[in-house]
Design an enzyme around this catalytic site. Structure first.
Site, PDB file in Angstrom:
ATOM      1  N   GLU A 145      -6.102   0.573  -5.432  1.00 27.05           N
ATOM      2  CA  GLU A 145      -5.514  -0.040  -4.246  1.00 27.05           C
ATOM      3  C   GLU A 145      -5.399  -1.541  -4.457  1.00 27.05           C
ATOM      4  O   GLU A 145      -5.819  -2.082  -5.485  1.00 27.05           O
ATOM      5  CB  GLU A 145      -6.348   0.286  -3.004  1.00 27.05           C
ATOM      6  CG  GLU A 145      -6.323   1.753  -2.618  1.00 27.05           C
ATOM      7  CD  GLU A 145      -7.061   2.041  -1.323  1.00 27.05           C
ATOM      8  OE1 GLU A 145      -7.618   1.095  -0.730  1.00 27.05           O
ATOM      9  OE2 GLU A 145      -7.085   3.199  -0.901  1.00 27.05           O
ATOM     10  N   HIS A 265      -3.125  -5.187   8.332  1.00 31.87           N
ATOM     11  CA  HIS A 265      -2.730  -4.304   7.233  1.00 31.87           C
ATOM     12  C   HIS A 265      -1.240  -4.462   6.988  1.00 31.87           C
ATOM     13  O   HIS A 265      -0.439  -4.429   7.929  1.00 31.87           O
ATOM     14  CB  HIS A 265      -3.059  -2.846   7.571  1.00 31.87           C
ATOM     15  CG  HIS A 265      -3.071  -1.960   6.361  1.00 31.87           C
ATOM     16  ND1 HIS A 265      -1.923  -1.578   5.711  1.00 31.87           N
ATOM     17  CD2 HIS A 265      -4.095  -1.391   5.674  1.00 31.87           C
ATOM     18  CE1 HIS A 265      -2.237  -0.818   4.673  1.00 31.87           C
ATOM     19  NE2 HIS A 265      -3.543  -0.681   4.631  1.00 31.87           N
ATOM     20  N   ARG A 314      -4.625  -7.838   0.412  1.00 34.20           N
ATOM     21  CA  ARG A 314      -3.868  -7.554   1.632  1.00 34.20           C
ATOM     22  C   ARG A 314      -3.304  -8.793   2.314  1.00 34.20           C
ATOM     23  O   ARG A 314      -2.212  -8.760   2.863  1.00 34.20           O
ATOM     24  CB  ARG A 314      -4.749  -6.776   2.613  1.00 34.20           C
ATOM     25  CG  ARG A 314      -4.950  -5.343   2.198  1.00 34.20           C
ATOM     26  CD  ARG A 314      -5.867  -4.615   3.153  1.00 34.20           C
ATOM     27  NE  ARG A 314      -6.009  -3.225   2.743  1.00 34.20           N
ATOM     28  CZ  ARG A 314      -6.847  -2.373   3.312  1.00 34.20           C
ATOM     29  NH1 ARG A 314      -7.630  -2.773   4.297  1.00 34.20           N
ATOM     30  NH2 ARG A 314      -6.924  -1.119   2.888  1.00 34.20           N
ATOM     31  N   HIS A 375      -5.795  -4.696  11.799  1.00 35.85           N
ATOM     32  CA  HIS A 375      -6.428  -3.565  11.130  1.00 35.85           C
ATOM     33  C   HIS A 375      -7.945  -3.657  11.044  1.00 35.85           C
ATOM     34  O   HIS A 375      -8.650  -2.697  11.356  1.00 35.85           O
ATOM     35  CB  HIS A 375      -5.852  -3.445   9.718  1.00 35.85           C
ATOM     36  CG  HIS A 375      -6.416  -2.323   8.900  1.00 35.85           C
ATOM     37  ND1 HIS A 375      -6.359  -1.005   9.313  1.00 35.85           N
ATOM     38  CD2 HIS A 375      -7.049  -2.319   7.698  1.00 35.85           C
ATOM     39  CE1 HIS A 375      -6.924  -0.237   8.391  1.00 35.85           C
ATOM     40  NE2 HIS A 375      -7.366  -1.005   7.412  1.00 35.85           N
ATOM     41  N   ARG A 410     -10.963  -8.842   3.450  1.00 37.60           N
ATOM     42  CA  ARG A 410     -11.644  -7.680   2.872  1.00 37.60           C
ATOM     43  C   ARG A 410     -10.833  -7.064   1.737  1.00 37.60           C
ATOM     44  O   ARG A 410      -9.627  -6.859   1.858  1.00 37.60           O
ATOM     45  CB  ARG A 410     -11.876  -6.622   3.955  1.00 37.60           C
ATOM     46  CG  ARG A 410     -12.489  -5.337   3.427  1.00 37.60           C
ATOM     47  CD  ARG A 410     -12.831  -4.384   4.547  1.00 37.60           C
ATOM     48  NE  ARG A 410     -11.682  -3.844   5.226  1.00 37.60           N
ATOM     49  CZ  ARG A 410     -11.018  -2.748   4.843  1.00 37.60           C
ATOM     50  NH1 ARG A 410     -11.387  -2.106   3.743  1.00 37.60           N
ATOM     51  NH2 ARG A 410     -10.000  -2.300   5.538  1.00 37.60           N
TER      52      ARG A 410
END
Length: 619
Positions: A145, A265, A314, A375, A410
């Site tokens: 990811e 997100h 992100r 998110h 994060r």
């Protein structure tokens, strides 16, 4: 394992009156139960704490806002990150986490996460969680990811990892016979005369053996309440994510940190400009398997913006999407994974495929319209490496906590791992303490809520059976001057935050948001002073009041942080400023309702002791 003995007096079971202007206005508790540990929340963090504490012999009560299997964990699609694959190491995982955190991770916390993570995942598997594995070798299948340089994301059911983890933990909790209170909104923390945690007050929705407002008395309280995404109009969070744990902690005098770092997100299914509430997430794992972000002309705009392109951290991808939307005057971009084919979509991402088709989009034949949405809260209630907050006996774990792991942004799929690792650490700390006699603090003779009368919870006593009471809170159990907000305020707060403190922020937008939030409170306070009336206590008004408090803190911190870092994007301060701002903002709530804000000396957290702070007026 030591146990409280004897039956506490009615006065000992009664919550004492709250600090003026901070506690939630609520009826008196009509019932009370005892435990060694009360865990608030039923996601991976909360249930892991409960299981470990119960296994050590502690009496545990789990309080959850919905059903036991309805925690925030079940919504997690992508997976859980840990250095489980061949050639991967905790050191590599640490490096990726530090880069994603944009200079604000506490390296000690990250090192704890990545070194203890692999074994914690193996213990989760031993508890019953079943991850996707190779049919021939039985080895766990790993994907990649955003922000990860290696495949280290373990997943289950293709894109239903959270649901599988939740299933395994819920089954284990039920098998262990752990006491649970479902459909219950936690209200406030109870403290003893020395200022130590003594339990919580809560409201159980519906009728049954326990209903209405009650109390769970315990020497240790663990907040595992999840996120606060409902402060924005559009979010991936469920409707119950109203920041209740952060708000409770603030009212109890705990310190919160990094609340300005809300992760948006990048790829949330775009349902139209008027869409509100919980929105379907399109997992980062889709990009990890090779999907591309494109504009309406099919141009891959993330190329050249970062070495990892669509798999950048992100915050970088969200900013890239927003910039392209601005350039093109578009409301969304597209995620193109048509090259996966029907078989891969159905096998690897069945949940996302079903959600898209429900909304009239077929990812097999067309690109998916996506846009960023709120998110994950990278900040929260500040803790040390054993989950301890600045209030003795109060712990926090999971999204509600700020351990220092996430920094300003994060890293994908670190959230489930953080909940797991720090839950085990909390359980170890609590059970050591209970063994040494912490639970004796709620023995009958100790009367932690105090027959003489005041605790930092909602205030009214159980009634005439409290003969020693000397304080007289109002009929609703909270001091005058602490209004509840009407349920409709929820939507006003969401609108204010979306337009003033969303993905793009500026001093002007934040100041406007602060002023409007101020007016929401002041209007309610003026009505209370003028007419003696406030909104009726109830779940919707308590939630609105919690949302307002959390929103105030977020805006105050975002105004103070005059730079762009991680998922905090200030249009008027577009550069990262390490010389001034490579540090954390710590916020506490004063008894008069004002916020105290101060900064740390570096990216490392100081020990969790209550600080002396510079005062900031209500933002």
């Amino acid at each position: 394992m030591s146990r409280p003995t004897g039956r506490p007096s009615a006065a000992a079971l009664a919550p004492r009156a709250a600090t003026p202007a901070t506690a939630l206005r609520a009826p008196a508790p009509g019932w009370a139960i005892e435990a060694d540990v009360v865990v608030v929340g039923s996601g991976v963090a909360g249930l892991t704490v409960a299981l470990r504490c119960a296994a050590a012999g502690a009496r545990v009560t789990v309080v959850t806002k919905a059903r036991l299997d309805d925690g925030s964990t079940r919504w997690a699609q992508g997976g859980i990150a840990a250095a489980l694959g061949e050639g991967d190491t905790p050191e590599q995982h640490l490096d990726d986490t530090l880069v994603a955190g944009a200079g604000l991770c506490d390296e000690r916390a990250v090192r704890t996460l990545v070194t203890e993570g692999p074994d914690a995942v193996r213990r989760l598997i031993a508890t019953g969680a079943r991850f996707d594995a190779d049919d021939d070798t039985g080895e766990i299948l790993l994907t990649r990811e955003g922000g990860h340089h290696r495949r280290r994301i373990a997943h289950a059911g293709g894109d239903a990892t959270g649901a599988e983890i939740s299933r395994a933990l819920v089954e284990a909790v039920r098998a262990a016979g752990i006491d649970t209170v479902e459909n219950a909104l936690v209200l406030d923390l109870l403290k003893d005369g020395a200022g130590r945690t003594a339990g919580v007050t809560l409201h159980v929705m519906g009728e049954g053996r326990r209903d209405g407002v009650g109390a769970v008395r315990a020497g240790a309280v663990v907040l595992a309440t999840g996120g606060m995404g409902q402060i924005f109009s559009a979010t991936t969070n469920p409707a119950v994510s109203t920041g209740d744990g952060v708000a409770l902690a603030l009212r109890a005098g705990a310190e919160v940190s990094d609340l300005e770092f809300v992760q948006f997100h990048p790829t949330v299914l775009w349902l139209g400009p008027e869409a509100e509430g919980q929105q379907p997430l399109v997992s980062e794992a889709v990009r990890g398997e090779g999907a591309h972000l494109v504009d309406a002309d099919g141009v891959r705009f993330m190329r050249g913006q970062h070495e990892l392109a669509e798999l950048a951290p992100r915050d970088i991808v969200a900013k890239g999407i927003m910039r392209r939307m601005r350039e093109r005057g578009a409301e969304h971009m597209y995620l193109d994974a048509r090259h996966f084919g029907a078989e891969m979509w159905e096998r690897r991402f069945p949940t996302i495929l079903a959600a898209c088709r429900t909304h009239g989009i077929d990812p097999v034949t067309e690109p998916i319209p996506v846009a960023p949405a709120a998110h994950y809260a990278s900040g929260g209630v500040r803790t040390d490496l054993r989950g301890r907050t600045t209030v003795p006996g109060l712990y926090a774990c999971g999204e509600v906590a700020c351990t220092g792991v996430h920094g300003a942004n994060r890293l994908a799929s670190n959230s489930l791992l953080e909940g797991l690792v720090f839950a085990e650490r909390i359980a170890e700390d609590i059970t050591e303490g209970v063994t040494e006699g912490i639970a004796e603090g709620i023995a009958a003779g100790a009367e932690p809520a105090g027959a003489a009368g005041r605790t930092e919870g909602p205030g009214e006593r159980t009634g005439p059976s409290d003969p020693d009471a000397t304080d007289t809170p109002d009929a609703l159990g909270a001091p005058a001057g602490a209004p509840l907000l009407a349920s409709e305020a929820r939507y006003e707060i969401q609108h204010i935050m979306t337009h003033g403190a969303g993905v793009l922020r500026s001093a002007e937008s934040l100041a406007r948001a602060a002023d409007r939030l101020d007016r929401v409170h002041d209007d309610a306070a003026a009505q209370l002073r003028r007419d003696g009336k406030t909104a009726e206590p109830g779940v919707e008004t308590w939630e609105a009041t919690n949302l307002h408090l959390v929103a105030r803190v977020l805006v105050a911190a975002a105004l103070r942080r005059e730079e762009t870092r991680g998922c905090h994007w200030r249009e008027d301060r577009p550069e990262r400023d390490d010389a001034v701002w490579r540090r954390h903002l710590l916020v506490t709530l004063r008894p008069d309702g004002a916020l105290d804000v101060r900064s740390t000396d570096s990216e490392a957290f100081p020990p969790p002791t209550t600080p002396r702070a510079e005062t900031e007026s209500r933002p």
